[in-house]
Design a protein around this motif. Structure first.
Motif: not given
Length: 249
Positions: A138-147, A194-201
């Protein structure tokens, strides 16, 4: 028929660099069966040795590119393809992306696949999932992204490279303008931001947390009710970004 644990043990041997032929001889399992399992079963955790890139600064930059415009795709016969989408308008970005991949994985080859309006910078390796454990369905903004802790340590050591990668993927440097009345005359003033745009919180928070660590002030600009845009507009913060990131080229 083999149970799941047997399949995972065989795949673990392959993930550690063993050939299909040697794993087949050791386990008595056919190479064809192991190939099928590589497609059907997600790779299990790999060794610590596999989980470390060769060039940490280049990895921090590549991680930013991956979180913005990158993906991993499984190959039919095992292994993965890393793909980073880079716009045709930025040949310098394409070159920087290719260079980062080669610095992270010097033994890998890198290919440029031209698509309409962009270039896919691609490289194949069975080790990409351990270098980018954020990979998943799935898409990154639909799942948890943690380093992972080791990734966070790299970002902490090379924060500007990480910020540059995120800006080069999902960000930009633009010039805004406004008008003011001065001495009875309306004058035009221009200022960069500067702008940064991403759907993932989660990805936006990784970006803003890193900005805060290097002393860059930021704000959120929402489109409607969606807070997808991070803005850096204060003069001192823009100057910092210019010194370490700069516009795409």
């Amino acid at each position: 028929m083999y149970d799941l644990e047997t399949r995972k043990r065989a795949l673990a041997l392959v993930s550690h660099g063993r050939s299909l032929n040697s794993v087949s001889k050791q386990t008595g399992i056919s190479r064809a069966a192991i190939r099928q399992w590589q497609v059907r079963i997600e790779p299990i955790s790999r060794t610590t040795e596999c989980s470390r890139p060769d060039d940490l600064a280049a990895y921090s930059y590549l991680l930013g590119l991956y979180l913005g415009d990158g993906c991993l795709s499984r190959q039919p016969r095992g292994g993965y393809v890393l793909r980073i989408a880079c716009a045709d308008a930025w040949p310098g970005l394409i070159a920087a992306c290719r260079d980062a991949i080669l610095r992270v994985r010097p033994t890998n080859s890198v290919c440029l696949v031209r698509k309409q309006g962009c270039v896919m910078v691609t490289s194949s390796s069975r080790h990409w999932p351990c270098l980018f454990p954020q990979h998943g369905p799935g898409r990154k903004h639909h799942r948890r992204i943690v380093l992972e802790p080791w990734q966070q340590a790299i970002v902490d050591a090379h924060p500007w490279e990480f910020i540059r990668g995120l800006i080069h993927s999902d960000g930009c440097r633009i010039t805004n303008w406004t008008t003011r009345m001065v001495g009875g005359e309306r004058k035009r003033y221009e200022y960069p931001r500067y702008f940064f745009t991403n759907k993932s919180d989660d990805i936006r928070k990784l970006f803003t947390d890193t900005l805060a660590k290097v002393g860059v002030e930021w704000s959120v600009l929402a489109r409607g009710s969606d807070p997808f845009n991070v803005s850096v507009a204060r003069r001192a913060s823009v100057a910092l970004m210019d010194a370490h990131v700069g516009p795409k080229y």
